[in-house]
Scaffold this motif. Structure first.
Motif, PDB file in Angstrom:
ATOM      1  N   PHE A 141      41.265   3.700  44.104  1.00 48.96           N
ATOM      2  CA  PHE A 141      40.449   4.501  43.840  1.00 48.96           C
ATOM      3  C   PHE A 141      39.272   5.199  45.031  1.00 48.96           C
ATOM      4  N   LEU A 142      39.131   6.127  45.179  1.00 46.17           N
ATOM      5  CA  LEU A 142      38.286   6.219  46.524  1.00 46.17           C
ATOM      6  C   LEU A 142      36.682   6.676  45.687  1.00 46.17           C
ATOM      7  N   LYS A 143      36.205   6.257  46.564  1.00 46.73           N
ATOM      8  CA  LYS A 143      34.773   6.412  45.498  1.00 46.73           C
ATOM      9  C   LYS A 143      33.837   8.506  46.284  1.00 46.73           C
ATOM     10  N   THR A 144      33.594   9.283  45.323  1.00 45.24           N
ATOM     11  CA  THR A 144      32.986  10.154  45.478  1.00 45.24           C
ATOM     12  C   THR A 144      31.298   9.725  46.282  1.00 45.24           C
ATOM     13  N   GLU A 145      30.839  10.320  47.137  1.00 44.17           N
ATOM     14  CA  GLU A 145      29.402  10.128  47.636  1.00 44.17           C
ATOM     15  C   GLU A 145      28.255   8.997  46.361  1.00 44.17           C
ATOM     16  N   GLU A 146      28.309  10.548  45.337  1.00 45.02           N
ATOM     17  CA  GLU A 146      27.682  10.261  44.396  1.00 45.02           C
ATOM     18  C   GLU A 146      27.935   8.960  43.757  1.00 45.02           C
ATOM     19  N   ASP A 169      26.976 -16.790  44.035  1.00 39.46           N
ATOM     20  CA  ASP A 169      28.031 -15.168  43.950  1.00 39.46           C
ATOM     21  C   ASP A 169      27.054 -14.918  42.893  1.00 39.46           C
ATOM     22  N   CYS A 170      26.871 -13.621  42.729  1.00 38.07           N
ATOM     23  CA  CYS A 170      26.359 -13.144  41.981  1.00 38.07           C
ATOM     24  C   CYS A 170      26.889 -11.342  41.707  1.00 38.07           C
ATOM     25  N   GLY A 171      27.229 -11.022  40.395  1.00 39.27           N
ATOM     26  CA  GLY A 171      27.813  -9.901  40.356  1.00 39.27           C
ATOM     27  C   GLY A 171      27.023  -9.146  39.179  1.00 39.27           C
ATOM     28  N   ILE A 172      26.857  -7.983  39.301  1.00 40.70           N
ATOM     29  CA  ILE A 172      25.909  -7.426  37.922  1.00 40.70           C
ATOM     30  C   ILE A 172      26.772  -6.025  37.841  1.00 40.70           C
ATOM     31  N   LEU A 173      27.214  -5.281  36.285  1.00 39.09           N
ATOM     32  CA  LEU A 173      27.089  -3.608  36.272  1.00 39.09           C
ATOM     33  C   LEU A 173      25.655  -2.952  36.534  1.00 39.09           C
ATOM     34  N   LEU A 174      25.522  -1.784  37.186  1.00 39.96           N
ATOM     35  CA  LEU A 174      24.923  -0.582  36.793  1.00 39.96           C
ATOM     36  C   LEU A 174      24.726   0.623  36.569  1.00 39.96           C
ATOM     37  N   ASN A 175      24.954   0.893  35.656  1.00 36.97           N
ATOM     38  CA  ASN A 175      24.949   2.297  34.931  1.00 36.97           C
ATOM     39  C   ASN A 175      26.602   2.684  35.579  1.00 36.97           C
ATOM     40  N   GLY A 208      34.273  -1.109  41.752  1.00 33.84           N
ATOM     41  CA  GLY A 208      33.698   0.253  41.969  1.00 33.84           C
ATOM     42  C   GLY A 208      33.621   0.204  39.973  1.00 33.84           C
ATOM     43  N   GLN A 209      34.270   0.859  39.073  1.00 35.66           N
ATOM     44  CA  GLN A 209      33.662   0.382  37.893  1.00 35.66           C
ATOM     45  C   GLN A 209      34.451  -0.410  37.344  1.00 35.66           C
ATOM     46  N   LYS A 210      34.887  -1.145  38.540  1.00 36.53           N
ATOM     47  CA  LYS A 210      35.451  -2.921  37.333  1.00 36.53           C
ATOM     48  C   LYS A 210      34.757  -3.466  38.985  1.00 36.53           C
TER      49      LYS A 210
END
Length: 263
Positions: free
Chosen positions: A4-9, A101-107, A178-180
């Motif tokens: 999944f290639l990401k947009t600038e946003e 090692d740390c991972g978060i989900l934001l927005n 990305g979203q994952k």
């Protein structure tokens, strides 16, 4: 393989998530000293992440080996623990190293980063391992230019570390993000130049050298999470999440504030 290639946003949303990971690691870094436990560090991380409106993605992460899901908000790997160390109540000692090692989900988007901290004063040999591993991370990042290939990243990391006699762990690799938390493509810390998928604008990946002072051979502890070196020698782990956009590499996470603590 679905990339999944990401947009600038989307890249800006990922930057916000990764900068929060950096801030969390900085809070942990402030607390690291002899006598502190990794369980205490985990509590600091979870409170900071939740207080800032994010979700700790490691907590409850399914075990790919069929064991219990991950019980904590950080992986805390001490000395000969390479990755996925479970926080516990053993006090850290002078001269230890701990890879957090740390991972978060934001927005809706993930951040992921790792830093290997020294506990008090470490040996010259350990300092050199940490220095080389961090150098390898940045060499890998510099290599991740549009038009190059994933194998070029691994080649840069591998050759730098093996030239100095260190081991490069093969069984665990970097990844798309990305979203994952874990997306395609896998990003090994070893490889051949010109091999693998081509690096394009919009690609977001986590590059994370896991380097051992001795043999790269590893084994899994009975908890079915913690990975240790077979020879009992220390290991280091540094990780940045990066985006390829506007024709160049952009590091979305940051070590800047952490490194200020070390001065």
């Amino acid at each position: 393989m679905k990339i999944f290639l990401k947009t600038e946003e989307e890249i800006e949303l990922m930057r916000a998530a990764n900068l929060m990971v950096a801030a969390t690691l900085t809070e942990i870094g402030k607390a690291i000293k002899p006598g502190v436990t990794t369980s205490q560090l985990d509590k600091i991380a979870e409170e900071y992440i939740k207080d800032n409106g994010a979700v700790p993605t490691f907590k409850g992460f399914p075990n790919p080996c069929g064991g219990e899901s991950f019980p904590a908000s950080i992986c805390a790997s001490v000395n000969d623990e390479v990755v996925h160390g479970l926080p516990n109540d053993r006090p850290l000692e002078e001269g230890d190293i701990v890879s957090v090692d740390c991972g978060i989900l934001l927005n809706g988007y993930n951040g992921d980063s790792c830093y290997t901290f020294s506990v008090g004063e470490t040996s010259t040999e350990v300092k050199q391992l940490l220095k080389t591993t961090k150098e390898a991370l940045y060499l890998g990042i510099e290599t991740a230019q549009p038009g190059r290939r994933i194998g070029d990243i691994g080649y840069a990391v591998q050759t730098h570390c093996e030239a100095q006699g260190y081991g490069v762990v093969r069984e665990f690799v970097g990844h798309g993000i990305g979203q994952k938390m874990h997306e395609d493509p896998p990003v090994p810390n070893y490889g051949r130049r010109g091999n693998g998928i081509q690096i394009k604008n919009g690609l977001c990946i986590a590059i994370e050298p896991m380097i051992t002072m001795g043999s790269p051979k590893i084994y899994m502890m009975e908890d079915r999470w913690t990975i240790k070196t077979r020879d009992g020698k220390p290991a280091a782990h540094f990780e940045h999440t990066i985006a390829i956009h506007q024709g160049k590499v952009d590091i979305l996470s940051s070590f800047e504030e952490i490194e200020k603590l070390e001065k």
